[in-house]
Enzyme design. Structure first.
Site, short mmCIF file in Angstrom:
data_model
loop_
_atom_site.label_atom_id
_atom_site.label_comp_id
_atom_site.label_asym_id
_atom_site.label_seq_id
_atom_site.Cartn_x
_atom_site.Cartn_y
_atom_site.Cartn_z
N LEU B 109 -29.63 13.01 -42.51
CA LEU B 109 -28.96 13.95 -43.40
C LEU B 109 -29.91 15.03 -43.91
CD1 LEU B 109 -26.72 11.53 -45.48
CD2 LEU B 109 -26.34 12.55 -43.23
N GLY B 154 -29.59 8.75 -41.24
CA GLY B 154 -28.39 9.31 -40.61
C GLY B 154 -28.44 9.32 -39.10
N ASN B 178 -33.34 3.68 -43.76
CA ASN B 178 -34.45 3.59 -44.72
C ASN B 178 -34.15 4.22 -46.08
OD1 ASN B 178 -34.33 6.13 -43.63
ND2 ASN B 178 -36.55 6.40 -43.49
N GLU B 179 -32.88 4.26 -46.45
CA GLU B 179 -32.47 4.92 -47.70
C GLU B 179 -33.19 4.41 -48.96
OE1 GLU B 179 -30.55 4.23 -45.25
OE2 GLU B 179 -29.24 5.94 -44.86
#
Lengths: 288, 303
Positions: B109, B154, B178-179
């Protein structure tokens, strides 16, 4: 081709599927794709033979419906009747399912039950397929599949319904839910049983491609639990069964410290002291 | 550092995340963390190139949005339009997604879609992210990701939406959701897709730690299905695709739908709530502050 003609007879639906599978041409032991109307076996000889050993509490159910143990309405009816009898029998605690036919466990649903039959007849057939799975998957007995041959589609479903699957370590035998290969779709409860066994990702891959796994590959993905030489499939099932049956409910409730005491003493020599000897024999076998 | 500066431009949010990952400092090919406002690419050149071979029925969708195939609103819109066209095209039965950019599949993203934007604009962006996943995960076509570079967040989600993932056998490439590394939370439908692929335990570990897996590790846990030499990723995808297309379409499609429908329905029935959650989270002062600090850090690295 002569071999194929010799094997012709009533033939499992899934046997047809197995011929179309991606893997069927790689030296795999295909279930015969032919059938012949003249040789259709309509005799009343039992398709299933059950031997219950009341001393061990273990029944062995042998599928003996040549040529490929197709799951016909008759076969499924006999299967369910036998299962119900065993379920009601208090002396029966475990069930091993195996085949008497060389190279095949079960080729799956009988294509002749689906071709040219009235809707009512088809519905009757499908209800019997559901019944087989419901009785087997929901059985209170310990159930084991001693898979001594190829087992596509319905045969695979039957083995998935068991608690444990031991297969012959022969790369020419294959097992899997290969419905999409013939342009049909495995019902949701086939899918659920597969997901419960191998996980969602493997099930998605397997079902979309209609994969038939060789015995070694089936072990890799967890479709079967153990591979042994073909002549040891049934004996291994019986040994494994006695381990599964060796833990009656009350033993599981025994205080953990008793079990660890048992382990300690069994690991040392000489003989365990009195209080260990007093422990139920089944607990000791669990410890070992 | 010079290399990083050369790669500066609009940069994927998740590329930022990749720099913060546990594994990013171990010789892994990090997606460039820099970006530069001057070089922001607002041109109208297509970010996506599609080639449909009507004889095989296979389309190859190439992501070509330098520097890192960030999933911006424009990119996602173009992606969805292309996907829809292919879905409607009866001659198209299979789709392979790949990247034209060296070392990166997609960095995920675009952070600039979330920093300093109005709530309405953020909502529009999030809807496009949902749309990309809904169209891809629910596609009737056979979909394959030919992952020829790193693919955090994303980018990982996009590849998880496909039926099959082939990755370049290069331990310097990494992939994962990996947010949490940047203090945010993968939405439930990211989590569902991951659980469906690697199982519950691996997904829990992966998401809580925000792990980025090297290609070999990704194969081990089943995040990708196959590793091949980098120059064979696309050709292997094409070979595998023809095997998949040999299965009768309608049976395969109904089976795929049976497997994926519950997961898709879960987002469909919670779509607006999911957008509201995202917008209220991302517009929080504390989150915007984190994003600002991060952007400033990148700017100062460049200077």
């Amino acid at each position: 081709m002569a071999n194929v003609l010799r094997n012709s007879a009533k033939f499992g639906f899934s046997g047809v599927l197995s011929q179309l599978s991606i893997h069927s041409r790689h030296g795999r032991e295909c279930v015969s794709p032919c059938f012949s109307l003249q040789q259709r076996n309509n005799s009343t000889s039992p398709k299933i033979k059950v031997d219950l050993d009341s001393s061990t509490g273990v029944a062995v159910l042998r599928m003996q419906s040549p040529p490929v143990n197709s799951l016909s309405l008759d076969f499924l009816t006999e299967f369910c009747i036998n299962l119900e009898k065993l379920e009601m029998d208090r002396s029966c605690r475990g069930l091993i399912i195996t085949s008497t036919l060389s190279k095949v466990f079960s080729a799956g649903l009988d294509i002749m039950e689906m071709y040219g039959k009235s809707p009512e007849r088809c519905g009757e057939f499908w209800k019997a397929v559901q019944e087989m799975w419901l009785k087997l998957y929901g059985s209170n007995m310990v159930t084991m599949a001693a898979i001594n041959g190829s087992s596509p589609a319905g045969g695979c479903l039957m083995s998935l319904g068991c608690d444990y699957r031991i297969m012959a370590d022969n790369p020419r035998y294959s097992i899997g839910l290969n419905e999409t290969q013939l342009g049909i779709v495995a019902p949701f409860w086939f899918k659920d049983t597969l997901v419960n066994t191998v996980g969602n990702r493997a099930a998605e891959l397997s079902l979309e491609l209609g994969l038939l796994y060789s015995a070694p590959d089936a072990l890799k993905i967890g479709l079967v639990d153990q591979l042994v030489p073909e002549d040891q499939v049934l004996s291994t099932a019986q040994d494994t069964m006695s381990k599964w049956l060796a833990v009656p409910d009350h033993a599981r409730q025994i205080d953990q410290c008793v079990i660890s005491v048992c382990i300690y003493y069994i690991n040392t020599s000489p003989l365990p002291p009195d209080h260990a000897r007093q422990i139920d024999q089944c607990v000791i076998s669990v410890c070992i």
